[in-house]
Design a protein around this motif. Structure first.
Motif, mmCIF file in Angstrom:
data_model
loop_
_atom_site.group_PDB
_atom_site.id
_atom_site.type_symbol
_atom_site.label_atom_id
_atom_site.label_comp_id
_atom_site.label_asym_id
_atom_site.label_seq_id
_atom_site.Cartn_x
_atom_site.Cartn_y
_atom_site.Cartn_z
ATOM 1 N N CYS A 158 -12.388 5.688 3.822
ATOM 2 C CA CYS A 158 -12.395 4.691 2.761
ATOM 3 C C CYS A 158 -11.052 3.976 2.780
ATOM 4 N N GLN A 159 -10.973 2.882 2.033
ATOM 5 C CA GLN A 159 -9.822 1.987 2.075
ATOM 6 C C GLN A 159 -9.061 2.041 0.756
ATOM 7 N N GLY A 160 -7.803 2.451 0.797
ATOM 8 C CA GLY A 160 -6.969 2.500 -0.396
ATOM 9 C C GLY A 160 -6.071 1.283 -0.476
ATOM 10 N N TYR A 161 -6.630 0.167 -0.904
ATOM 11 C CA TYR A 161 -5.872 -1.082 -0.993
ATOM 12 C C TYR A 161 -5.707 -1.544 -2.444
ATOM 13 N N SER A 162 -6.807 -1.967 -3.084
ATOM 14 C CA SER A 162 -6.735 -2.604 -4.401
ATOM 15 C C SER A 162 -6.185 -1.667 -5.467
ATOM 16 N N GLU A 163 -5.491 -2.276 -6.434
ATOM 17 C CA GLU A 163 -4.961 -1.557 -7.594
ATOM 18 C C GLU A 163 -5.302 -2.347 -8.852
ATOM 19 N N PRO A 164 -5.157 -1.745 -10.031
ATOM 20 C CA PRO A 164 -5.480 -2.473 -11.258
ATOM 21 C C PRO A 164 -4.740 -3.798 -11.402
ATOM 22 N N GLY A 165 -3.499 -3.876 -10.878
ATOM 23 C CA GLY A 165 -2.742 -5.115 -10.964
ATOM 24 C C GLY A 165 -2.532 -5.787 -9.634
ATOM 25 N N ALA A 166 -3.302 -5.390 -8.625
ATOM 26 C CA ALA A 166 -3.119 -5.941 -7.275
ATOM 27 C C ALA A 166 -4.455 -5.951 -6.557
ATOM 28 N N GLY A 167 -5.202 -7.018 -6.750
ATOM 29 C CA GLY A 167 -6.491 -7.167 -6.080
ATOM 30 C C GLY A 167 -6.411 -8.324 -5.100
ATOM 31 N N SER A 168 -6.668 -9.550 -5.604
ATOM 32 C CA SER A 168 -6.573 -10.710 -4.722
ATOM 33 C C SER A 168 -5.125 -10.943 -4.278
ATOM 34 N N ASP A 169 -4.171 -10.558 -5.116
ATOM 35 C CA ASP A 169 -2.755 -10.595 -4.735
ATOM 36 C C ASP A 169 -2.336 -9.183 -4.330
ATOM 37 N N LEU A 170 -2.863 -8.739 -3.201
ATOM 38 C CA LEU A 170 -2.701 -7.355 -2.793
ATOM 39 C C LEU A 170 -1.239 -6.969 -2.568
ATOM 40 N N ALA A 171 -0.415 -7.922 -2.156
ATOM 41 C CA ALA A 171 0.984 -7.601 -1.865
ATOM 42 C C ALA A 171 1.765 -7.207 -3.117
ATOM 43 N N SER A 172 1.151 -7.348 -4.298
ATOM 44 C CA SER A 172 1.790 -6.911 -5.535
ATOM 45 C C SER A 172 1.576 -5.423 -5.814
ATOM 46 N N LEU A 173 0.974 -4.703 -4.886
ATOM 47 C CA LEU A 173 0.662 -3.297 -5.121
ATOM 48 C C LEU A 173 1.919 -2.501 -5.465
ATOM 49 N N GLN A 174 1.733 -1.483 -6.324
ATOM 50 C CA GLN A 174 2.846 -0.698 -6.841
ATOM 51 C C GLN A 174 2.755 0.794 -6.534
ATOM 52 N N THR A 175 1.664 1.250 -5.938
ATOM 53 C CA THR A 175 1.594 2.655 -5.552
ATOM 54 C C THR A 175 2.764 2.965 -4.619
ATOM 55 N N ARG A 176 3.564 3.931 -5.012
ATOM 56 C CA ARG A 176 4.855 4.149 -4.370
ATOM 57 C C ARG A 176 4.820 5.341 -3.414
ATOM 58 N N ALA A 177 5.482 5.184 -2.275
ATOM 59 C CA ALA A 177 5.664 6.284 -1.322
ATOM 60 C C ALA A 177 7.155 6.447 -1.055
ATOM 61 N N VAL A 178 7.678 7.621 -1.364
ATOM 62 C CA VAL A 178 9.093 7.908 -1.176
ATOM 63 C C VAL A 178 9.246 8.904 -0.036
ATOM 64 N N ARG A 179 10.124 8.605 0.890
ATOM 65 C CA ARG A 179 10.333 9.491 2.041
ATOM 66 C C ARG A 179 11.072 10.749 1.591
ATOM 67 N N ASP A 180 10.545 11.909 1.994
ATOM 68 C CA ASP A 180 11.161 13.196 1.697
ATOM 69 C C ASP A 180 11.085 14.051 2.954
ATOM 70 N N GLY A 181 12.097 13.955 3.789
ATOM 71 C CA GLY A 181 12.094 14.695 5.049
ATOM 72 C C GLY A 181 10.993 14.214 5.967
ATOM 73 N N ASP A 182 10.096 15.120 6.325
ATOM 74 C CA ASP A 182 9.005 14.783 7.240
ATOM 75 C C ASP A 182 7.755 14.306 6.511
ATOM 76 N N ASP A 183 7.854 14.058 5.213
ATOM 77 C CA ASP A 183 6.705 13.631 4.411
ATOM 78 C C ASP A 183 7.022 12.352 3.646
ATOM 79 N N PHE A 184 5.943 11.698 3.204
ATOM 80 C CA PHE A 184 6.016 10.712 2.145
ATOM 81 C C PHE A 184 5.399 11.342 0.894
#
Length: 243
Positions: free
Chosen positions: A129-155
């Motif tokens: 499945c595709q994890g793209y759209s967010e409640p505040g980022a649909g047609s303006d997908l680049a506004s997505l806010q789901t955050r990934a922080v690097r922690d060693g060998d993981d995000f």
């Protein structure tokens, strides 16, 4: 210019047609929307894709080295027409897997990712499945806010996705996340692969049921979800261009 199928394509058509007549029950619900399927019909679609996988017919357009047939455009037309005529069901494998994440990995993935994920698409084992759209980022997908922080060998991922088609049926997700909060919005996004989403600690899938009582879309919540950095496709913070 010859605008007819050759003897080779007509022979393939007969082979595909005979297979479909045998493999599909006469009362099949066909290729209807995933959200309208019963659990039983979905399991039948999985079995059907497994049989396609045994014949190398899940991704006929893909190069042979990646599990496809290297089919010509005319051979692809034969498959598409006959699957359409017979209402061949799908689980999302031939849509999200073959049509989206597979070609993305063929172009942008490293060799380890190709060896790990592509065979599980062409066998029908993995459902993406595709994890793209967010409640505040649909047609303006680049506004997505789901955050990934690097922690060693993981995000470590925190945030929310919405309208995730078939997420309740899937076991894998390809996802866009914001990995650089300071960069311009198109330049701080990374493309991650999330494995075994039903058993991923901190990941919750909630149904979105429409007015017709059909379940196709979902909300997905991430709370400190750990994803190996090895699941990054392409360069960190360049995921917009991969996606």
């Amino acid at each position: 210019m010859e605008l007819r199928f050759s003897e080779k394509e007509n022979k393939l058509r007969a082979e595909v047609r005979d297979f479909l007549r045998t493999a599909l029950p006469k009362d099949s619900d066909g290729g209807g929307q995933l959200g309208s399927r019963t659990d039983e019909a979905f399991e039948e679609a999985k079995k059907f894709n497994t049989e396609l996988g045994k014949r190398g017919w899940i991704a006929p357009a893909w190069p042979k080295e990646y599990g496809g047939l290297g089919a010509s455009i005319y051979e692809q037309m034969v498959f598409n027409e006959e699957f359409g005529y017979h209402g061949a069901p799908d689980t999302g494998t031939r849509g999200f897997g073959v049509g989206m994440i597979g070609p993305t990995l063929i172009i942008h993935g490293n060799e380890e990712q190709k060896k790990r994920y592509l065979p599980r698409i062409t066998s029908g084992e993995d459902i993406w499945c595709q994890g793209y759209s967010e409640p505040g980022a649909g047609s303006d997908l680049a506004s997505l806010q789901t955050r990934a922080v690097r922690d060693g060998d993981d995000f470590i991922i925190n945030g929310q996705k919405i309208w995730t088609s078939g997420g309740h049926r899937s076991n894998q997700m390809f996802c866009l996340v914001r990995s650089d909060q300071e960069a311009p919005k198109h330049r701080g996004i990374s493309f991650l692969l999330i494995d075994d989403i039903k058993n991923q600690q901190g990941l919750t899938i909630r149904p979105l049921v429409n007015m017709a009582n059909r379940h196709h879309f979902n909300e997905v919540f991430f709370e400190d979800v750990r994803v190996p950095a090895a699941n990054l496709v392409g360069e960190e913070n360049r995921g917009w261009y991969v996606g």
